[in-house]
Design an enzyme around this catalytic site. Structure first.
Site, PDB file in Angstrom:
ATOM      1  N   GLU A  27      42.476  22.493  42.534  1.00 17.18           N
ATOM      2  CA  GLU A  27      41.488  23.029  41.741  1.00 17.18           C
ATOM      3  C   GLU A  27      40.345  24.284  42.902  1.00 17.18           C
ATOM      4  O   GLU A  27      40.204  24.022  43.233  1.00 17.18           O
ATOM      5  CB  GLU A  27      40.031  22.082  42.452  1.00 17.18           C
ATOM      6  N   GLN A  38      33.381  35.029  31.954  1.00 15.37           N
ATOM      7  CA  GLN A  38      34.021  36.050  31.896  1.00 15.37           C
ATOM      8  C   GLN A  38      35.342  35.746  32.938  1.00 15.37           C
ATOM      9  O   GLN A  38      34.831  35.601  34.225  1.00 15.37           O
ATOM     10  CB  GLN A  38      33.464  36.538  31.398  1.00 15.37           C
ATOM     11  N   HIS A  97      31.588  48.344  43.744  1.00 11.36           N
ATOM     12  CA  HIS A  97      31.234  47.801  42.084  1.00 11.36           C
ATOM     13  C   HIS A  97      29.856  46.605  42.326  1.00 11.36           C
ATOM     14  O   HIS A  97      29.380  45.976  42.258  1.00 11.36           O
ATOM     15  CB  HIS A  97      31.834  47.922  41.274  1.00 11.36           C
ATOM     16  N   LYS A 107      29.732  36.338  41.472  1.00 12.28           N
ATOM     17  CA  LYS A 107      31.340  36.558  41.504  1.00 12.28           C
ATOM     18  C   LYS A 107      31.573  35.457  42.304  1.00 12.28           C
ATOM     19  O   LYS A 107      31.799  35.457  43.903  1.00 12.28           O
ATOM     20  CB  LYS A 107      31.928  38.643  42.109  1.00 12.28           C
ATOM     21  N   TYR A 158      39.171  37.077  38.856  1.00  9.01           N
ATOM     22  CA  TYR A 158      37.544  36.008  39.605  1.00  9.01           C
ATOM     23  C   TYR A 158      36.543  36.630  38.321  1.00  9.01           C
ATOM     24  O   TYR A 158      37.169  36.434  37.738  1.00  9.01           O
ATOM     25  CB  TYR A 158      37.101  37.602  40.229  1.00  9.01           C
ATOM     26  N   ASP A 205      26.708  48.972  34.157  1.00 10.63           N
ATOM     27  CA  ASP A 205      27.782  49.248  35.199  1.00 10.63           C
ATOM     28  C   ASP A 205      27.628  50.043  35.995  1.00 10.63           C
ATOM     29  O   ASP A 205      27.330  51.324  35.872  1.00 10.63           O
ATOM     30  CB  ASP A 205      28.729  49.865  34.274  1.00 10.63           C
ATOM     31  N   ASP A 247      35.810  55.750  41.121  1.00 10.32           N
ATOM     32  CA  ASP A 247      34.281  55.550  42.432  1.00 10.32           C
ATOM     33  C   ASP A 247      34.998  56.333  43.762  1.00 10.32           C
ATOM     34  O   ASP A 247      33.815  56.648  44.361  1.00 10.32           O
ATOM     35  CB  ASP A 247      35.745  54.334  42.933  1.00 10.32           C
TER      36      ASP A 247
END
Length: 194
Positions: free
Chosen positions: A27, A45, A61, A71, A131, A142, A169
């Site tokens: 799990e 998401q 980020h 996250k 993730y 962003d 980046d």
């Protein structure tokens, strides 16, 4: 198993994995169990990232307010070094980072809360990260911070000369040049996450 890293708001979570001759079962997210441990998040998401070669670096980020994201990151193929940088103004650990190796073998996950920038570098070829995030992708929010900002001083556990970056980046601003809305709140005043 849940443990706090050196910046205690960042957690390393290692789900149980039950294996036999056929393979294994795990799990990887159970909201009730983690809520009982004080982690109460609603993910909206799921993202999946594949990097073909060793030395691919993605980061640092984050999504700015009002679409900040928590996250929960795990590596399901290969091995990466994963990093979270505290970008909450007024935090005693502002501009500091914590990192952990995530791999398909160690099955660890890192929980990167709002108010932290996130990045990772692949330590071998053919790495996949999956993730979960608590807000939808919002391109207008962003943002990036330079991966090798000397004020942060991240040791990426890999020779910098082998690092492969996206154009975005490679040209990201330094932390001192970034305007973001995250403000540290002490444990006495609230969550400390945004």
């Amino acid at each position: 198993m849940i443990q706090s890293l050196a910046i205690s708001d960042v957690k390393l979570i290692t789900p149980k994995r039950f294996g036999d001759a056929r393979g294994f079962f795990s799990e990887t997210w159970n909201s009730k169990l983690l809520r009982d441990e004080g982690i109460d998040l609603e993910f909206v998401q799921d993202n999946h990232s594949y990097s073909a070669a060793r030395g691919v670096l993605r980061g640092l980020h984050f999504q700015n307010l009002p679409h900040a994201q928590d996250k929960l990151v795990r590596c399901t193929r290969g091995r990466v070094y994963d990093v979270a940088v505290d970008i909450r103004r007024g935090s005693p650990t502002f501009g500091q980072y914590v990192g952990a190796e995530l791999s398909a073998e160690n099955w660890a996950q890192i929980l990167v809360p709002k108010g932290f920038a996130h990045g990772f570098v692949t330590l071998e070829d053919h790495c996949e990260l999956q993730y979960k995030v608590t807000d939808y992708y919002a391109p207008e929010c962003d943002m990036s911070i330079r991966w090798n900002d000397p004020a942060i001083g991240i040791d990426w556990m890999i020779d910098p000369s082998v690092v492969t970056l996206s154009e975005k980046d490679a040209s990201a601003p330094l932390l001192s040049e970034v305007e973001c809305g995250f403000v540290y709140k002490s444990a006495h005043a609230g969550s400390g996450q945004g």
